[in-house]
Each structure stands twice: as structure tokens, then as C-alpha cells.
Scaffold this motif. Structure first.
Motif, PDB file in Angstrom:
ATOM      1  N   TYR A  38       0.827  -1.211   0.000  1.00  0.00           N
ATOM      2  CA  TYR A  38       0.000   0.000   0.000  1.00  0.00           C
ATOM      3  C   TYR A  38       0.861   1.261   0.000  1.00  0.00           C
ATOM      4  CZ  TYR A  38      -4.041  -2.945   1.144  1.00  0.00           C
ATOM      5  OH  TYR A  38      -5.029  -3.890   1.111  1.00  0.00           O
ATOM      6  N   MET A  39       1.969   1.228   0.716  1.00  0.00           N
ATOM      7  CA  MET A  39       2.860   2.385   0.740  1.00  0.00           C
ATOM      8  C   MET A  39       3.537   2.576  -0.607  1.00  0.00           C
ATOM      9  SD  MET A  39       4.493   2.250   4.592  1.00  0.00           S
ATOM     10  CE  MET A  39       3.412   2.408   6.035  1.00  0.00           C
ATOM     11  N   LEU A  40       3.869   1.465  -1.268  1.00  0.00           N
ATOM     12  CA  LEU A  40       4.499   1.558  -2.584  1.00  0.00           C
ATOM     13  C   LEU A  40       3.508   1.985  -3.657  1.00  0.00           C
ATOM     14  CD1 LEU A  40       6.919  -1.510  -2.590  1.00  0.00           C
ATOM     15  CD2 LEU A  40       7.426   0.888  -2.133  1.00  0.00           C
ATOM     16  N   GLN A  41       2.229   1.802  -3.431  1.00  0.00           N
ATOM     17  CA  GLN A  41       1.231   2.336  -4.351  1.00  0.00           C
ATOM     18  C   GLN A  41       1.100   3.846  -4.209  1.00  0.00           C
ATOM     19  OE1 GLN A  41      -2.389   0.140  -3.494  1.00  0.00           O
ATOM     20  NE2 GLN A  41      -1.927  -1.409  -5.037  1.00  0.00           N
ATOM     21  N   ALA A  42       1.424   4.354  -3.015  1.00  0.00           N
ATOM     22  CA  ALA A  42       1.253   5.783  -2.742  1.00  0.00           C
ATOM     23  C   ALA A  42       2.528   6.586  -2.947  1.00  0.00           C
ATOM     24  CB  ALA A  42       0.772   5.970  -1.299  1.00  0.00           C
ATOM     25  N   CYS A  43       3.685   5.899  -3.031  1.00  0.00           N
ATOM     26  CA  CYS A  43       4.961   6.614  -3.072  1.00  0.00           C
ATOM     27  C   CYS A  43       6.031   5.710  -3.668  1.00  0.00           C
ATOM     28  CB  CYS A  43       5.344   7.013  -1.641  1.00  0.00           C
ATOM     29  SG  CYS A  43       6.900   7.900  -1.471  1.00  0.00           S
ATOM     30  N   PRO A  44       6.960   6.258  -4.451  1.00  0.00           N
ATOM     31  CA  PRO A  44       8.068   5.440  -4.944  1.00  0.00           C
ATOM     32  C   PRO A  44       8.878   4.856  -3.786  1.00  0.00           C
ATOM     33  CG  PRO A  44       7.971   7.522  -6.130  1.00  0.00           C
ATOM     34  CD  PRO A  44       7.010   7.642  -4.976  1.00  0.00           C
ATOM     35  N   GLY A  45       9.337   3.633  -3.959  1.00  0.00           N
ATOM     36  CA  GLY A  45      10.115   3.008  -2.908  1.00  0.00           C
ATOM     37  C   GLY A  45      10.448   1.570  -3.242  1.00  0.00           C
ATOM     38  N   ALA A  46      10.999   0.867  -2.280  1.00  0.00           N
ATOM     39  CA  ALA A  46      11.385  -0.529  -2.490  1.00  0.00           C
ATOM     40  C   ALA A  46      11.539  -1.222  -1.148  1.00  0.00           C
ATOM     41  CB  ALA A  46      12.677  -0.635  -3.294  1.00  0.00           C
ATOM     42  N   TYR A  47      11.509  -2.537  -1.198  1.00  0.00           N
ATOM     43  CA  TYR A  47      11.504  -3.402  -0.011  1.00  0.00           C
ATOM     44  C   TYR A  47      12.561  -4.472  -0.202  1.00  0.00           C
ATOM     45  CZ  TYR A  47       9.026  -6.317   3.533  1.00  0.00           C
ATOM     46  OH  TYR A  47       8.650  -7.051   4.631  1.00  0.00           O
ATOM     47  N   ILE A  48      13.381  -4.695   0.817  1.00  0.00           N
ATOM     48  CA  ILE A  48      14.516  -5.607   0.698  1.00  0.00           C
ATOM     49  C   ILE A  48      14.480  -6.651   1.808  1.00  0.00           C
ATOM     50  CG2 ILE A  48      16.138  -4.322   2.168  1.00  0.00           C
ATOM     51  CD1 ILE A  48      18.269  -4.800  -0.063  1.00  0.00           C
ATOM     52  N   GLN A  49      15.055  -7.813   1.541  1.00  0.00           N
ATOM     53  CA  GLN A  49      15.194  -8.860   2.545  1.00  0.00           C
ATOM     54  C   GLN A  49      16.615  -8.855   3.100  1.00  0.00           C
ATOM     55  OE1 GLN A  49      14.271 -12.326   0.213  1.00  0.00           O
ATOM     56  NE2 GLN A  49      12.084 -12.239   0.689  1.00  0.00           N
ATOM     57  N   LEU A  50      16.737  -9.102   4.394  1.00  0.00           N
ATOM     58  CA  LEU A  50      18.021  -9.223   5.068  1.00  0.00           C
ATOM     59  C   LEU A  50      18.162 -10.650   5.581  1.00  0.00           C
ATOM     60  CD1 LEU A  50      20.620  -8.239   6.454  1.00  0.00           C
ATOM     61  CD2 LEU A  50      19.201  -7.336   8.314  1.00  0.00           C
ATOM     62  N   GLY A  51      19.174 -11.373   5.098  1.00  0.00           N
ATOM     63  CA  GLY A  51      19.341 -12.768   5.449  1.00  0.00           C
ATOM     64  C   GLY A  51      19.781 -12.995   6.877  1.00  0.00           C
ATOM     65  N   VAL A  52      19.152 -13.974   7.543  1.00  0.00           N
ATOM     66  CA  VAL A  52      19.515 -14.334   8.918  1.00  0.00           C
ATOM     67  C   VAL A  52      19.804 -15.833   9.048  1.00  0.00           C
ATOM     68  CG1 VAL A  52      18.246 -12.412   9.948  1.00  0.00           C
ATOM     69  CG2 VAL A  52      17.069 -14.587   9.569  1.00  0.00           C
ATOM     70  N   LYS A  53      19.828 -16.554   7.933  1.00  0.00           N
ATOM     71  CA  LYS A  53      20.057 -17.997   7.977  1.00  0.00           C
ATOM     72  C   LYS A  53      21.518 -18.301   8.311  1.00  0.00           C
ATOM     73  CE  LYS A  53      19.729 -22.170   5.120  1.00  0.00           C
ATOM     74  NZ  LYS A  53      19.364 -22.700   3.776  1.00  0.00           N
ATOM     75  N   THR A  54      21.740 -19.173   9.292  1.00  0.00           N
ATOM     76  CA  THR A  54      23.094 -19.537   9.701  1.00  0.00           C
ATOM     77  C   THR A  54      23.303 -21.039   9.551  1.00  0.00           C
ATOM     78  OG1 THR A  54      22.369 -19.750  12.011  1.00  0.00           O
ATOM     79  CG2 THR A  54      23.300 -17.633  11.337  1.00  0.00           C
ATOM     80  N   GLU A  55      24.508 -21.429   9.242  1.00  0.00           N
ATOM     81  CA  GLU A  55      24.842 -22.847   9.127  1.00  0.00           C
ATOM     82  C   GLU A  55      24.754 -23.508  10.507  1.00  0.00           C
ATOM     83  OE1 GLU A  55      25.394 -24.653   6.481  1.00  0.00           O
ATOM     84  OE2 GLU A  55      25.101 -22.920   5.157  1.00  0.00           O
ATOM     85  N   GLY A  56      23.967 -24.564  10.568  1.00  0.00           N
ATOM     86  CA  GLY A  56      23.819 -25.277  11.835  1.00  0.00           C
ATOM     87  C   GLY A  56      22.876 -24.618  12.813  1.00  0.00           C
ATOM     88  N   GLY A  57      22.290 -23.473  12.449  1.00  0.00           N
ATOM     89  CA  GLY A  57      21.364 -22.791  13.335  1.00  0.00           C
ATOM     90  C   GLY A  57      19.976 -23.392  13.277  1.00  0.00           C
ATOM     91  N   ARG A  58      19.104 -22.929  14.160  1.00  0.00           N
ATOM     92  CA  ARG A  58      17.736 -23.441  14.191  1.00  0.00           C
ATOM     93  C   ARG A  58      16.999 -23.086  12.911  1.00  0.00           C
ATOM     94  NH1 ARG A  58      14.039 -21.891  19.265  1.00  0.00           N
ATOM     95  NH2 ARG A  58      15.399 -23.424  20.242  1.00  0.00           N
ATOM     96  N   ASN A  59      17.099 -21.822  12.478  1.00  0.00           N
ATOM     97  CA  ASN A  59      16.549 -21.349  11.202  1.00  0.00           C
ATOM     98  C   ASN A  59      15.078 -21.704  11.010  1.00  0.00           C
ATOM     99  OD1 ASN A  59      19.085 -20.267  10.340  1.00  0.00           O
ATOM    100  ND2 ASN A  59      19.730 -22.333   9.748  1.00  0.00           N
ATOM    101  N   ALA A  60      14.321 -21.644  12.076  1.00  0.00           N
ATOM    102  CA  ALA A  60      12.878 -21.855  11.940  1.00  0.00           C
ATOM    103  C   ALA A  60      12.291 -20.800  11.026  1.00  0.00           C
ATOM    104  CB  ALA A  60      12.212 -21.802  13.316  1.00  0.00           C
ATOM    105  N   GLY A  61      11.313 -21.188  10.236  1.00  0.00           N
ATOM    106  CA  GLY A  61      10.718 -20.270   9.274  1.00  0.00           C
ATOM    107  C   GLY A  61       9.833 -19.226   9.928  1.00  0.00           C
TER     108      GLY A  61
END
Length: 392
Positions: free
Chosen positions: A339-362
Motif C-alpha cells: 500500500y505504501m508503494l502504491q502511494a509513493c516510490p520506494g522498495a523493499y529488501i530482505q536481510l538474510g539471517v540464515k546460519t549454518e547449523g542454526g535453528r533457522n525456523a521459518g
């Protein structure tokens, strides 16, 4: 990774904020405690203006650059609400409220943006104004739409707006983004099946709603396989099947189905929603029953990143981590930042938190917990993006 030294210093404090939010989750627009803490901290940081109650319980803080007010205004947005899930992390900072938990990382998003706001208010190494936006009700309540309708963009003269979400599917420290449609349109439906109940030993005297509903569930799967262009992503999922009886010898009078449709193309979206109605009603009729279909009142549209602003995100992420996937796969999850991107130019990014051997629950899993180790990186991204977009 060129993380700002200040965030290494602030890391324990920001982590404590995050864990406090985690212990005290709030749903939808009922984020009064969280919003109050956010507003109090923004005032303490020295923000030039703090506005509370925007979009019911949203908070906006304005931080002017070294030239004072005036010039371009960019916005950075974090979501604050939790989910109605019983937590199973076993963490020391687990939810104190049974049936509510931060299972999507909004506690981390809020804490990281607060950390960035503190840094920006201390340094003011930019021209123009940064608006830090803390939004309620992302999880199904369309809080982004509520804030836009309450004047978020026009009131503060925002020319660009940016969002960020942690991802347990992306390797730790990496960023993922794409221009154009990124997150799917999200629709939900309910199908109330009515028939004639009776004794399970005499099904010939009934209209078996369990049979009718089962046939509807199976028939709905044909929408993706037979009505959708194979080149167009589409999801139709029935997620709930409930009867009014738990007895082994009773055929219920009523069965309720619930589910969701996810799509990226508006024409296909329209077709899929109409087919849900048609299939449910005609299948029920074929078995002698009735199906009443209702769609959700707050469907989320496709979240569509703007091309130029996506490039700005890529530049900031590359500066901070050097690892950016600018052609990330599309996500069939919904996101009301659309909804915000419909009202104004912008973008949305993902930041990775997956670690090797970690719990990494979804995300949305009862064992999910935000990875606090990523906090300095997320804060540094926000600050870098702000300073790059408002360079003197």
C-alpha cells in the motif's frame, strides 16, 4: 562487513530492546505498549518531531539533517505487531502472553530502526529529512494502508519510502531484492457448506457436508493446474476444515472451509477468485448441498518495487555487505508495504539471517526467533541508505 562502529557499541542495548518487545507481543492495532516505548525513545534520541496515533497506533519520527528542515524527505518503515501463535522457542525472553508471539521478526525490525534513528539523530550526516515510520497491523490488518489514508505520505512530504524484512531463507548477512512484483497479492476466502445432518449409520437420509466439503477441497486444486497459465505463479490453499461435530457417529449439518489465494497477475487473480466461488457452489449443488463463499475484507495487493528505488537499495546493501541478490525469487507471502508503494516510490529488501547449523525456523513458526546477531548489519543498512539518498 563495513558495519558502523557505533552499532557494535549499541548492539547489547538494541538487543535488549528487541527482547523486551519479544516478551511483550501485541497484535494488529493493539500495539499501545510498543508504540509508547517507540515514541518515548525517539523523543529521547532528540528527533525533531514525533507524531503518535497515525494510522491508529503508528508512530513517525522526523530527523532533520545538518541543513535543518527542508529538502527531500525519505521514509524508513518498520512493522511492530506480533502474531496469534503459541510460542515454542524455550528462550529466556519468550513471550509472557500465551497465544501471542513475535514469530515474524517485527520485534527485530522495530529495534533495528530505533537503533538507526538514534544514530541518525546523533550524527545528522545528511541533507533533508529522514522519517522513521513504525507501523502497526501488518499481519492481516493493513496497517500500512491505514497510515497512508491517515496522511503519512502527504503530511510529511515523503518522496521515497523503504522497507526491510529479515529472511531465514537468505544466508546471514546477504540481502535479496528484485525490481517489480516481489511479494504476492494475498486474498483469503471462507466457504460455508450446508447440507442435511443425521446419523452416520444412515447416510442415505442426509446430505453429507463432510463429503461435499472434501469434494470442494479437491476440486479447488484444479484452478492452479487447469485455469492458470503455467508461466504465471498461483497458489490456492485450503488451510482449515471444521465441522460442528466431533462425534464419530454424526454427519454434521455444517462444515466451514478457509483458505488463501496468492497471485502476481491481476487478471489471473480475478480468474482464480471467481473460480473459487464457482467451483464451491456448483460442487456443493452437485451433491445436494449449498456453499456460501465470502472473500476477505482486506486483501493485500501485489507488492511492486519501483525500479530506481530498487537500485538505491542495492547500492546501500552492497556498501554494507557486498552480497546482494538483485534478482531474488518472487515471494508468495503477502506484505502490506504494498500500500505504501502504491502511494509513493520506494522498495523493499530482505536481510538474510540464515546460519549454518542454526535453528533457522521459518517465519510464522512457533520456534522462530529473530537472530540478534544481524542487528548491527540491519542498522548500518538503514543509515547507509539514508545518507546515500540524502547526500549533500
Amino acid at each position: 562487513m563495513p558495519i558502523r562502529n557505533r552499532f557494535a557499541e549499541l548492539h547489547p542495548e538494541i538487543t535488549a530492546w528487541r527482547r523486551d518487545f519479544h516478551e511483550n507481543p501485541e497484535l494488529l492495532y493493539d500495539t499501545h505498549r510498543t508504540s509508547g516505548i517507540v515514541a518515548e525513545k525517539l523523543k529521547g534520541f532528540g528527533c525533531d518531531e514525533v507524531v503518535e496515533g497515525l494510522g491508529r497506533t503508528g508512530v513517525v519520527g522526523l530527523i532533520h539533517g545538518k541543513g535543518g528542515s527542508g529538502g527531500k524527505v525519505i521514509a524508513l518503515r518498520a512493522d511492530m505487531d506480533a502474531l496469534p501463535i503459541l510460542e515454542a522457542t524455550g528462550a529466556d525472553h519468550a513471550s509472557k502472553t500465551p497465544g501471542k508471539m513475535h514469530a515474524c521478526g517485527h520485534d527485530g525490525h522495530t529495534a533495528m530502526l530505533l537503533g538507526a534513528a538514534q544514530y541518525l539523530a546523533e550524527t545528522r550526516n545528511f541533507e533533508g529529512t529522514v522519517a522513521v515510520v513504525f507501523q502497526p497491523a501488518e499481519e492481516g490488518g493493513a496497517g500500512a494502508e491505514e497510515m497512508v489514508q491517515d496522511g503519512l505520505i502527504d503530511r510529511f512530504g515523503i518522496s521515497e519510502i523503504y522497507g526491510m524484512h529479515n529472511s531465514p531463507m537468505v544466508p546471514f548477512g546477504e540481502f535479496a531484492i528484485r525490481s517489480g512484483p516481489f511479494y504476492a497479492a494475498c486474498d483469503s476466502f471462507a466457504i460455508n457448506v450446508r447440507g442435511k445432518g443425521g446419523h452416520a449409520a444412515r447416510p442415505n437420509n442426509t446430505v453429507d457436508t463432510t463429503l461435499v466439503a472434501s469434494a470442494i477441497v479437491m476440486a479447488l486444486q484444479s484452478i492452479v493446474s487447469r485455469n492458470a497459465d503455467p508461466q504465471q505463479p498461483l497458489v490456492v490453499s485450503v488451510t482449515s476444515f471444521r465441522t460442528e461435530s466431533e462425534s464419530f457417529n454424526v454427519i454434521p449439518e455444517h462444515v466451514r472451509l478457509q483458505g488463501t489465494v496468492r497471485s502476481f497477475d491481476q487478471d489471473l487473480r480475478d480468474v482464480a477468485l471467481q473460480r473459487v466461488k464457482d467451483i464451491a457452489q456448483t460442487t456443493a449443488q452437485a451433491y445436494g448441498g449449498i456453499a456460501e463463499v465470502t472473500m476477505d475484507e482486506i486483501p493485500y495487493p501485489v507488492m511492486d518495487n519501483h525500479a530506481r528505488e530498487t537500485d538505491h537499495c542495492v547500492a546501500a546493501a552492497d556498501t554494507v555487505s557486498g552480497k546482494v541478490n538483485a534478482q531474488a525469487p518472487r515471494v508468495t507471502g503477502g506484505e502490506d508495504f504494498a500500500y505504501m508503494l502504491q502511494a509513493c516510490p520506494g522498495a523493499y529488501i530482505q536481510l538474510g539471517v540464515k546460519t549454518e547449523g542454526g535453528r533457522n525456523a521459518g517465519l510464522h513458526h512457533p520456534e522462530y526467533d529473530f537472530n540478534d546477531e544481524v542487528i548491527p548489519l540491519g542498522c548500518s543498512y538503514w543509515v547507509t541508505l539514508a545518507e546515500q539518498r540524502l547526500a549533500g
